[in-house]
Motif scaffolding. Sequence first.
Motif, PDB file in Angstrom:
ATOM      1  N   UNK A 147       0.834  -1.211   0.000  1.00  6.84           N
ATOM      2  CA  UNK A 147       0.000   0.000   0.000  1.00  6.84           C
ATOM      3  C   UNK A 147       0.863   1.253   0.000  1.00  6.84           C
ATOM      4  N   UNK A 148       1.930   1.240   0.789  1.00  6.93           N
ATOM      5  CA  UNK A 148       2.809   2.408   0.856  1.00  6.93           C
ATOM      6  C   UNK A 148       3.461   2.674  -0.496  1.00  6.93           C
ATOM      7  N   UNK A 149       3.939   1.637  -1.142  1.00  8.01           N
ATOM      8  CA  UNK A 149       4.591   1.792  -2.448  1.00  8.01           C
ATOM      9  C   UNK A 149       3.573   2.242  -3.500  1.00  8.01           C
ATOM     10  N   UNK A 170      -5.265   8.388   1.033  1.00  8.76           N
ATOM     11  CA  UNK A 170      -5.959   7.323   1.759  1.00  8.76           C
ATOM     12  C   UNK A 170      -5.088   6.077   1.881  1.00  8.76           C
ATOM     13  N   UNK A 171      -4.450   5.660   0.789  1.00  7.99           N
ATOM     14  CA  UNK A 171      -3.595   4.477   0.852  1.00  7.99           C
ATOM     15  C   UNK A 171      -2.387   4.697   1.769  1.00  7.99           C
ATOM     16  N   UNK A 172      -1.806   5.883   1.725  1.00  8.43           N
ATOM     17  CA  UNK A 172      -0.686   6.179   2.612  1.00  8.43           C
ATOM     18  C   UNK A 172      -1.099   6.139   4.077  1.00  8.43           C
ATOM     19  N   UNK A 173      -2.269   6.689   4.378  1.00  7.85           N
ATOM     20  CA  UNK A 173      -2.766   6.665   5.757  1.00  7.85           C
ATOM     21  C   UNK A 173      -3.075   5.239   6.208  1.00  7.85           C
ATOM     22  N   UNK A 185      -1.464   3.164   9.278  1.00  2.00           N
ATOM     23  CA  UNK A 185      -2.337   2.565  10.281  1.00  2.00           C
ATOM     24  C   UNK A 185      -2.020   1.084  10.465  1.00  2.00           C
ATOM     25  N   UNK A 186      -1.675   0.411   9.362  1.00  2.00           N
ATOM     26  CA  UNK A 186      -1.358  -1.017   9.428  1.00  2.00           C
ATOM     27  C   UNK A 186       0.116  -1.279   9.750  1.00  2.00           C
ATOM     28  N   UNK A 187       0.816  -0.265  10.149  1.00  2.00           N
ATOM     29  CA  UNK A 187       2.208  -0.358  10.601  1.00  2.00           C
ATOM     30  C   UNK A 187       3.153  -0.921   9.542  1.00  2.00           C
TER      31      UNK A 187
END
Length: 99
Positions: free
Chosen positions: A29-31, A54-57, A61-63
């Motif tokens: 998600x971060x990438x 949204x994906x970055x957040x 959130x999912x560490x």
Amino acid sequence: MSPRTEPRTGTGPRSRSRTRTRTRDADAMAVTAFVLGLVGLLVMNLLLGPVAVVLGALALYRRTTRPGRARLAIALGITDVLVLACLVTADGTWSWSLT
């Protein structure tokens, strides 16, 4: 005790596998958010900017193990929307104009 009645401690191989999968998903998600934020600077600012935020957040959130990339994706997503706002204000249109 039978396997079905044992209390779950969260330390078994299944739990570790779930944690690894969840971390990999957060890293992906971060990438993805970072790439969408970069692409959003050039095209489809209105759509890709908020998706990157949204994906970055969600990745944070999912560490994720890549928090810097997730934060950069959020910053790029916000920048996408700001660039779009500047273009709309300057040009009066919702699209890029090279002429």
